[in-house]
Design a protein around this motif. Structure first.
Motif: not given
Ligand code: DC
Length: 221
Positions: A32-39, A96-102, A106-108, A127-130, A177-179, A184-186
């Motif tokens: 679950d890659t979202g968990a890494t952004y959550r950390c 805050i996780v959405s902002q952190v993941s932008s 951090v993404r790299e 995830g979103r960009d797998i 909002l989350r969609d 729309n992330k860069k």
């Molecule tokens: O799936 P989730 O709700 O646990 O994801 C947490 C946040 O991380 C969410 O704002 C989207 C972002 N995310 C991302 O940008 N890229 C991913 N591969 C996974 C999650």
């Protein structure tokens, strides 16, 4: 030879539940890659950093070690050796996780960690960009989707079960909002890879989707 299955899709499309079931049924490693952004978001809160302080946040990641330990069917997320599985699901982290993941650096860094966690094993990575960024050469790519209303209904039900009192209307607004933020992330925006199999889960049960994906996995050559 090991293989990678990439599963992307918006919040509420069922990714988490579905990939977990597939892990249990056919023994893949589910990441679950979202968990890494959550950390990262949790560490930002613990350090009291402002979300605008990208340099401090990026430096902080060099001192973060993220590991996943399997405990039966449960995944324990270890951050610097400590179990943060519940802490990363808190309301504060979620907000805050959405902002952190932008934040691009951090993404790299997270993408490198995600690759390390999944490579060399038979993995199903969600995830979103797998399929587009993390594993563009994945052996199978799936894009799970469902209408906004259905996804909001699912989240609304989950919240009631958790004892959270959030109206359906508010849940629907949060999903929209989350969609918007996710798409729309860069960098690393939510997008269907050209070679992904599109599955609309709106009118399917979880088990029906699980069966469909299992069939696709069986056909990986
Ligand atoms: O799936 P989730 O709700 O646990 O994801 C947490 C946040 O991380 C969410 O704002 C989207 C972002 N995310 C991302 O940008 N890229 C991913 N591969 C996974 C999650």
């Amino acid at each position: 030879m090991s293989f990678i299955v990439a599963v992307d899709g918006p919040a509420g499309s069922g990714k988490g539940t579905i990939t977990k079931k597939i892990e249990e049924q056919i023994g893949l490693i589910n990441l679950d890659t979202g968990a890494t952004y959550r950390c990262v978001a949790l560490e930002v809160l613990r350090n009291g950093y402002s979300l605008n302080d990208e340099k401090k946040i990026t430096d902080m990641i060099d001192n973060m070690e993220i590991k996943i330990k399997k405990d039966g069917s449960k995944d324990i997320i270890l951050l610097n050796g400590k179990d943060v599985s519940s802490a990363i699901r808190s309301k504060e982290v979620t907000s805050i996780v959405s902002q952190v993941s932008s934040i691009i650096p951090v993404r790299e860094k997270m993408v490198l960690i995600q690759r390390k966690l999944a490579e060399g094993k038979n993995s199903i990575v969600e995830g979103r960009d797998i399929g587009t960024v993390v594993f563009p050469d994945a052996d199978l790519k799936i894009y799970l989707d469902a209408s906004e209303e259905i996804r909001a209904q699912r989240r609304y039900k989950e919240n009631i079960e958790k004892g959270l009192n959030i109206s359906y209307e508010e849940t629907l607004e949060n999903i929209k909002l989350r969609d918007y933020n996710d798409k729309n992330k860069k960098v690393g925006a939510l997008k269907q890879a050209e070679d992904a199999v599109y599955i609309d889960t709106s009118d399917l049960t979880i088990d029906e989707v699980v069966e469909k994906i299992k069939e696709l996995i069986q056909n990986i050559s």
